[in-house]
Structures are given as C-alpha cells and as structure tokens.
Motif scaffolding. Structure first.
Motif, PDB file in Angstrom:
ATOM      1  N   PHE B  64       7.353  32.300  53.297  1.00  0.00           N
ATOM      2  CA  PHE B  64       7.024  31.019  53.928  1.00  0.00           C
ATOM      3  C   PHE B  64       7.341  31.119  55.421  1.00  0.00           C
ATOM      4  O   PHE B  64       8.483  31.408  55.798  1.00  0.00           O
ATOM      5  N   SER B  65       6.359  30.908  56.235  1.00  0.00           N
ATOM      6  CA  SER B  65       6.574  30.983  57.682  1.00  0.00           C
ATOM      7  C   SER B  65       5.780  29.886  58.369  1.00  0.00           C
ATOM      8  O   SER B  65       4.917  29.250  57.760  1.00  0.00           O
ATOM      9  N   GLY B  66       6.091  29.681  59.613  1.00  0.00           N
ATOM     10  CA  GLY B  66       5.371  28.645  60.345  1.00  0.00           C
ATOM     11  C   GLY B  66       5.329  28.959  61.816  1.00  0.00           C
ATOM     12  O   GLY B  66       5.934  29.936  62.289  1.00  0.00           O
ATOM     13  N   ARG B  67       4.608  28.119  62.518  1.00  0.00           N
ATOM     14  CA  ARG B  67       4.593  28.205  63.967  1.00  0.00           C
ATOM     15  C   ARG B  67       4.138  26.874  64.523  1.00  0.00           C
ATOM     16  O   ARG B  67       3.549  26.052  63.812  1.00  0.00           O
ATOM     17  N   GLN B  68       4.397  26.707  65.811  1.00  0.00           N
ATOM     18  CA  GLN B  68       3.963  25.486  66.480  1.00  0.00           C
ATOM     19  C   GLN B  68       3.299  25.873  67.793  1.00  0.00           C
ATOM     20  O   GLN B  68       3.763  26.768  68.497  1.00  0.00           O
ATOM     21  N   PHE B  69       2.252  25.172  68.108  1.00  0.00           N
ATOM     22  CA  PHE B  69       1.483  25.460  69.313  1.00  0.00           C
ATOM     23  C   PHE B  69       1.914  24.536  70.454  1.00  0.00           C
ATOM     24  O   PHE B  69       2.648  23.568  70.247  1.00  0.00           O
ATOM     25  N   SER B  70       1.409  24.835  71.638  1.00  0.00           N
ATOM     26  CA  SER B  70       1.826  24.069  72.817  1.00  0.00           C
ATOM     27  C   SER B  70       1.409  22.601  72.737  1.00  0.00           C
ATOM     28  O   SER B  70       2.003  21.744  73.394  1.00  0.00           O
ATOM     29  N   ASN B  71       0.412  22.288  71.914  1.00  0.00           N
ATOM     30  CA  ASN B  71      -0.007  20.885  71.757  1.00  0.00           C
ATOM     31  C   ASN B  71       0.739  20.204  70.606  1.00  0.00           C
ATOM     32  O   ASN B  71       0.371  19.118  70.184  1.00  0.00           O
ATOM     33  N   SER B  72       1.779  20.866  70.118  1.00  0.00           N
ATOM     34  CA  SER B  72       2.658  20.394  69.039  1.00  0.00           C
ATOM     35  C   SER B  72       2.066  20.526  67.639  1.00  0.00           C
ATOM     36  O   SER B  72       2.774  20.298  66.657  1.00  0.00           O
ATOM     37  N   ARG B  73       0.810  20.859  67.529  1.00  0.00           N
ATOM     38  CA  ARG B  73       0.252  21.122  66.200  1.00  0.00           C
ATOM     39  C   ARG B  73       1.002  22.290  65.552  1.00  0.00           C
ATOM     40  O   ARG B  73       1.451  23.210  66.234  1.00  0.00           O
ATOM     41  N   SER B  74       1.157  22.202  64.247  1.00  0.00           N
ATOM     42  CA  SER B  74       1.923  23.234  63.550  1.00  0.00           C
ATOM     43  C   SER B  74       1.118  23.775  62.381  1.00  0.00           C
ATOM     44  O   SER B  74       0.276  23.077  61.796  1.00  0.00           O
ATOM     45  N   GLU B  75       1.356  25.006  62.087  1.00  0.00           N
ATOM     46  CA  GLU B  75       0.772  25.638  60.908  1.00  0.00           C
ATOM     47  C   GLU B  75       1.879  26.214  60.052  1.00  0.00           C
ATOM     48  O   GLU B  75       2.918  26.657  60.552  1.00  0.00           O
ATOM     49  N   MET B  76       1.627  26.203  58.757  1.00  0.00           N
ATOM     50  CA  MET B  76       2.540  26.815  57.803  1.00  0.00           C
ATOM     51  C   MET B  76       1.758  27.857  57.022  1.00  0.00           C
ATOM     52  O   MET B  76       0.618  27.607  56.622  1.00  0.00           O
ATOM     53  N   ASN B  77       2.350  29.020  56.837  1.00  0.00           N
ATOM     54  CA  ASN B  77       1.690  30.105  56.126  1.00  0.00           C
ATOM     55  C   ASN B  77       2.532  30.525  54.934  1.00  0.00           C
ATOM     56  O   ASN B  77       3.761  30.621  55.035  1.00  0.00           O
ATOM     57  N   VAL B  78       1.859  30.736  53.820  1.00  0.00           N
ATOM     58  CA  VAL B  78       2.536  31.289  52.649  1.00  0.00           C
ATOM     59  C   VAL B  78       1.792  32.555  52.259  1.00  0.00           C
ATOM     60  O   VAL B  78       0.581  32.518  52.006  1.00  0.00           O
TER      61      VAL B  78
END
Lengths: 112, 113
Positions: B64-78
């Motif tokens: 389980f991992s994630g990230r956030q972009f400069s526009n605050s949108r976030s993604e989660m990856n499994v």
C-alpha cells in the motif's frame, strides 16, 4: 500512543427512545471531538462536534457531552427515528497535531 | 463548494494485479488521509499526506503506497492485490491536517476476485 475506545459496538433501541454512545480517549492534550454518522453505503459525515472548553453541545435531537477529567465524551440521540439507523464514529484530535484518532464505531439499530 | 471527490467509485480487479485510486480534496485543503473500511469494521488508517509529504502512516504492508501532487490531489496504489484487499477505500481532506473541517469522500469500492 493515542487511543479512542468506543462502546457499545452495537446498540438497538426502540423508535422514540434515547440512544447513548460513549467514548474514552487517552491523550489528555486532545481538545476537539467530532462525531460522524455513516449510513449504509455512504460516506461518514460530521453530525456534531465539541471542543474541550465546552461541556455540552446540542443540535436538535443530538447532543454531545464531554468530561475532561475522566477523558470521556458521549453522544446522545433523543426521540430516535428510523433514519438514525447508521454506524456512528467518535474521534479525538489535538489542535496543532496532525492526527485524528477514530473509535471503532457503533452500529445503531432503531427498532419499529 | 465541491466536496471530496474519489474516482473511480467501483473497481473490480484480479488477484495479483495492481490498482490506483484517486482523491481530489476540497479546494484549499492540503491534507489528505486514506482509510480502508471492510464490512463490519471501523476506519483503518492507511496514511496521511500534507504538502506532498507523507506525515503519518498506519499499519499496512508496503504493498500500500500513496503520493500527493502539488495541487493536493492524492493517489493511493495497491500492488499485488490479495482477496483481503477487497474493501471500501475512503479518503478525507482537511485544511491543516487537524480534525476541524475533516471531510470524507464517497469512497472507492474495490473488489478483488
């Protein structure tokens, strides 16, 4: 670490009666306590909240009480209605901190 | 104002595949948190991002991992999906990372077959 315990896990009350859900928290620095309601298939939504400088807050049939000394807070729903059936989550957080700790939830059933 | 938007709403994946979920916070909110909710279970905290940095992490495996972009949108990856990963994945956003104004999205329901 910070912990929030919520009881009961399941609660059934007759329509029109009152329901009470209790939570205790471990971090004495906690100063904000929101309650969320999650209806079946929907997202949790904030229904009421209280800050530590207040002992009680009411909003129509819903009220929350806070006992800072005992580190517990409760949700009271009066004159329950079928639409009150849902899962309720309590939470605790501290201003300036970046964590919110949720209880495990209470499934409330309103019986006809 | 627009609420927290999660896409897609529903997803069916096969065991072993990977999946990416997206969360767009309320405008102005810079903190995004992710939760896993299985039937009858509470909100299991995955991680929280603030200004593109992971600030807090729950007790989930490295799949389980994630990230956030400069526009605050976030993604989660499994990655390497397992049957037990079937759940409702909720994200929540707030302005400062504290509970005040904490708002949940409608979630992505992931089914692993």
């Amino acid at each position: 670490g910070e912990n929030v315990e919520q009881h009961p896990s399941t609660l059934s009350v007759q329509e029109g009666d009152s329901a009470v859900i209790k939570c205790t928290y471990s971090d004495s620095a906690s100063n904000y306590f929101p309650w969320y309601k999650q209806e079946l298939g929907k997202r949790p939504q904030l229904i009421i909240d209280i800050r530590s400088n207040v002992g009680e807050k009411k909003d129509q049939r819903i009220a929350v009480t806070l006992n800072k000394t005992a580190k517990h807070f409760s949700l009271h729903i009066t004159e329950t209605q079928p639409e009150d059936s849902a899962v309720y989550f309590c939470a605790a957080s501290t201003d300036g901190d970046d964590k919110i700790i949720f209880g495990k939830g209470t499934r409330l059933h309103i019986l006809p | 104002k627009a609420g927290v938007t999660q896409t897609p709403r529903y997803l069916i994946k096969t065991r072993g595949q990977q999946v990416t979920l997206s969360c767009s916070p309320i405008s102005g909110h810079r903190s995004v948190s992710w939760y896993q909710q299985t039937p009858g279970q509470g909100l299991q905290f995955l991680f929280e991002y603030f200004s593109e940095t992971q600030r807090n992490k729950g007790n989930f495996p490295g799949r389980f991992s994630g990230r956030q972009f400069s526009n605050s949108r976030s993604e989660m990856n499994v990655s390497t999906l397992e049957l037990g990963d079937s759940a409702l994945y909720l994200c929540a956003s707030s302005f400062s990372g504290t509970a005040y104004g904490y708002t949940f999205g409608s979630g992505t329901r992931l089914t692993v077959v």
